[in-house]
Design an enzyme around this catalytic site. Structure first.
Site, short mmCIF file in Angstrom:
data_model
loop_
_atom_site.label_atom_id
_atom_site.label_comp_id
_atom_site.label_asym_id
_atom_site.label_seq_id
_atom_site.Cartn_x
_atom_site.Cartn_y
_atom_site.Cartn_z
N HIS A 10 28.66 121.11 -13.38
CA HIS A 10 28.55 121.99 -12.10
C HIS A 10 28.99 121.16 -11.02
O HIS A 10 28.89 121.43 -9.75
CB HIS A 10 27.01 122.07 -12.21
CG HIS A 10 26.63 123.29 -12.10
ND1 HIS A 10 25.67 124.60 -12.76
CD2 HIS A 10 26.59 123.73 -10.58
CE1 HIS A 10 25.61 125.66 -11.81
NE2 HIS A 10 26.28 125.55 -10.52
N LYS A 28 26.95 126.62 -20.91
CA LYS A 28 27.97 126.18 -20.30
C LYS A 28 27.29 125.31 -19.20
O LYS A 28 26.29 125.13 -19.12
CB LYS A 28 27.99 126.65 -18.41
CG LYS A 28 29.25 125.84 -17.34
CD LYS A 28 29.17 127.37 -16.34
CE LYS A 28 30.38 126.91 -15.01
NZ LYS A 28 29.13 125.76 -14.97
N TYR A 38 22.91 133.14 -14.75
CA TYR A 38 21.96 132.26 -14.34
C TYR A 38 20.75 133.00 -14.72
O TYR A 38 20.01 134.25 -14.87
CB TYR A 38 22.05 131.74 -12.96
CG TYR A 38 22.59 130.97 -12.40
CD1 TYR A 38 22.54 130.07 -12.30
CD2 TYR A 38 23.80 131.22 -11.76
CE1 TYR A 38 23.41 128.95 -12.35
CE2 TYR A 38 25.44 130.82 -10.82
CZ TYR A 38 24.58 130.03 -11.08
OH TYR A 38 25.59 128.62 -10.53
N THR A 70 24.31 129.52 -18.21
CA THR A 70 24.39 127.64 -17.36
C THR A 70 23.13 127.37 -18.01
O THR A 70 22.32 127.92 -17.99
CB THR A 70 24.15 128.88 -15.82
OG1 THR A 70 24.96 129.43 -15.77
CG2 THR A 70 24.58 127.25 -15.56
N SER A 117 30.48 135.17 -11.47
CA SER A 117 29.23 134.23 -11.37
C SER A 117 28.06 135.49 -10.79
O SER A 117 28.03 136.49 -11.23
CB SER A 117 28.88 133.43 -10.13
OG SER A 117 27.18 132.71 -9.64
C1 GLV Z 1 25.74 127.39 -8.14
O1 GLV Z 1 26.19 127.29 -9.10
C2 GLV Z 1 25.09 126.46 -7.30
O2 GLV Z 1 25.30 125.44 -7.44
O3 GLV Z 1 25.29 126.45 -5.67
#
Ligand code: GLV
Length: 420
Positions: free
Chosen positions: A317, A293, A190, A216, A167
């Protein structure tokens, strides 16, 4: 009413309850049993023989019978606010439950008399061979769960030769994670509100040796993480020692991906302005493979093919985006049908069992990303916990493949699953 009257009417109510068909409902039977030991109780069917007391925590990874055994240990070890952040869904957490219940809608349809004395779980994902289609999903801030952090997870992933996706919110640099994994990984982007920051992330990940960027696209807006907020209130630690809530720049400056990046003007660590134009821009900017994603609708899967990306991840997610009520396994068939084999489809959100993984693979997924379970393992025991979680998942998938008659991943075919 005096106490004699109260006792008489209570006796009458119990008599009525004992004769009532309402006792067919186990909840009411339980209520009646509490008030009178003579009222017959329906036995659970099937009977539950194995104790499932949450107080009986496992003390070593080897004691774990399934991945769920790690969660209460992580709850005990990890600060409540951190545990709550990981565990939380959104609002009523309908999607969180749907992600699990979704697997009940699909049943395995095993084939017999196939030689499965040898099973090969190896898989090719974007041109690279892995020993298993089980992927370590991106989750931010591993050090919030155990001091071993992302390096501990990477070393555990190395043991089973799993693909790992890191991430942007990692608490370890991508260089160190790749060194610990001993192989290239993928990077989960992100995109922020500032293109120059996004560009810097892409350049860093590419330089570090990441093979692909998973962009994302499912975190656009705010969210009510109720489990987090309630557990946070029980956390008595001084959070400002680590988090600078007043200032986004200061809060993220210490995260490895943000090091050396000009963060002035950064107002959001996620972007609500992403479009297909951004995807094109990302493709034109990086040499890494580009994977999207967060796809949940066949229309977007088709647009992803048209955009020329290298793959997609069907993801809600981990039920942390919108409380849609729809599981990813439910969304998979329409996407597989529309993509028609034109690119690999990964999937995540709610996978906890080898059978869950096998179902998705039969239904057309190339690989399955697993998230919270390895964080339970990490929070519970560090690297050995993650190793055991991944080992349990591999063992269960292996056994499922033997049981359905699939000696290799390509033998997991759509006919082995039916809609319940
Ligand atoms: C980040 O990916 C979250 O869902 O906190």
């Amino acid at each position: 009413m005096n106490s004699r009257d109260t006792a008489a009417s209570r006796r009458q109510l119990l008599k009525w309850l004992a004769a009532s068909p309402l006792l067919a409902f186990p909840g009411l039977a339980g209520l009646a049993a509490q008030t009178s030991p003579r009222v017959p109780q329906a036995r659970p069917d099937p009977m539950i023989w194995a104790p499932g007391d949450l107080q009986d925590l496992i003390t070593t990874p080897a004691d774990a019978i399934n991945v769920f055994d790690f969660e209460p240990v992580a709850r005990k070890n990890v600060p409540p606010a951190h545990f709550g952040y990981m565990a939380s869904g959104i609002d009523d957490e309908v999607t969180l439950r749907a992600n699990r219940e979704g697997f009940l809608k699909f049943q395995l349809r095993p084939r017999r008399l196939v030689d499965v004395s040898k099973v090969d779980m190896s898989t090719n994902i974007l041109g690279v061979r892995y020993d298993t289609p089980i992927v370590v999903a991106p989750i931010g801030g591993h050090r919030a769960y155990h001091s071993g952090g992302e390096e501990a997870v990477a070393r555990a992933a190395k043991v089973g030769n799993h693909l790992m996706i890191l991430s942007t919110q990692s608490t370890t640099s991508p260089e160190a994670v790749i060194a610990a994994r001993g192989a290239p990984i993928w990077y989960q982007l992100y995109a922020t509100n500032k293109w120059d920051v996004t560009k810097a992330f892409l350049a860093r990940a590419e330089r570090a040796g990441c093979l692909a960027v998973a962009v994302t696209v499912d975190r656009n807006g705010g969210r009510n993480q109720e489990t987090l907020f309630r557990l946070q209130r029980t956390d008595t630690r001084n959070c400002s020692a680590c988090h600078d809530r007043g200032n986004l720049e200061a809060n993220y400056r210490t995260r490895p991906m943000y090091e050396g990046v000009d963060l002035s003007g950064l107002s959001n660590i996620q972007s609500s302005a992403l479009t297909w134009e951004t995807i094109k821009r990302i493709r034109d900017t990086t040499r890494m493979k580009v994977v999207i994603k967060g796809i949940l609708a066949h229309e977007d899967a088709e647009l992803a093919v048209k955009a020329g990306v290298d793959g997609i991840v069907v993801s809600n997610h981990g039920a942390r985006s919108e409380d849609s009520g729809r599981s990813t396994i439910d969304a998979l068939p329409e996407i597989v049908e529309r993509v028609g084999g034109r690119m690999p489809i990964l999937i995540d959100s709610g996978f906890r069992r080898g059978t869950d993984i096998a179902k998705a693979l039969c239904m057309g997924a190339t690989a399955v990303c697993v998230g919270r379970p390895y964080i339970w393992g990490l929070g519970a025991f560090g690297q050995p916990g993650v190793e055991r979680v991944l080992d349990l998942l591999r063992t269960e998938l292996f056994a499922t493949m033997q049981q359905v008659g699939a000696p290799s991943i390509k033998n997991l075919v759509p006919a082995m699953v039916r809609r319940a």
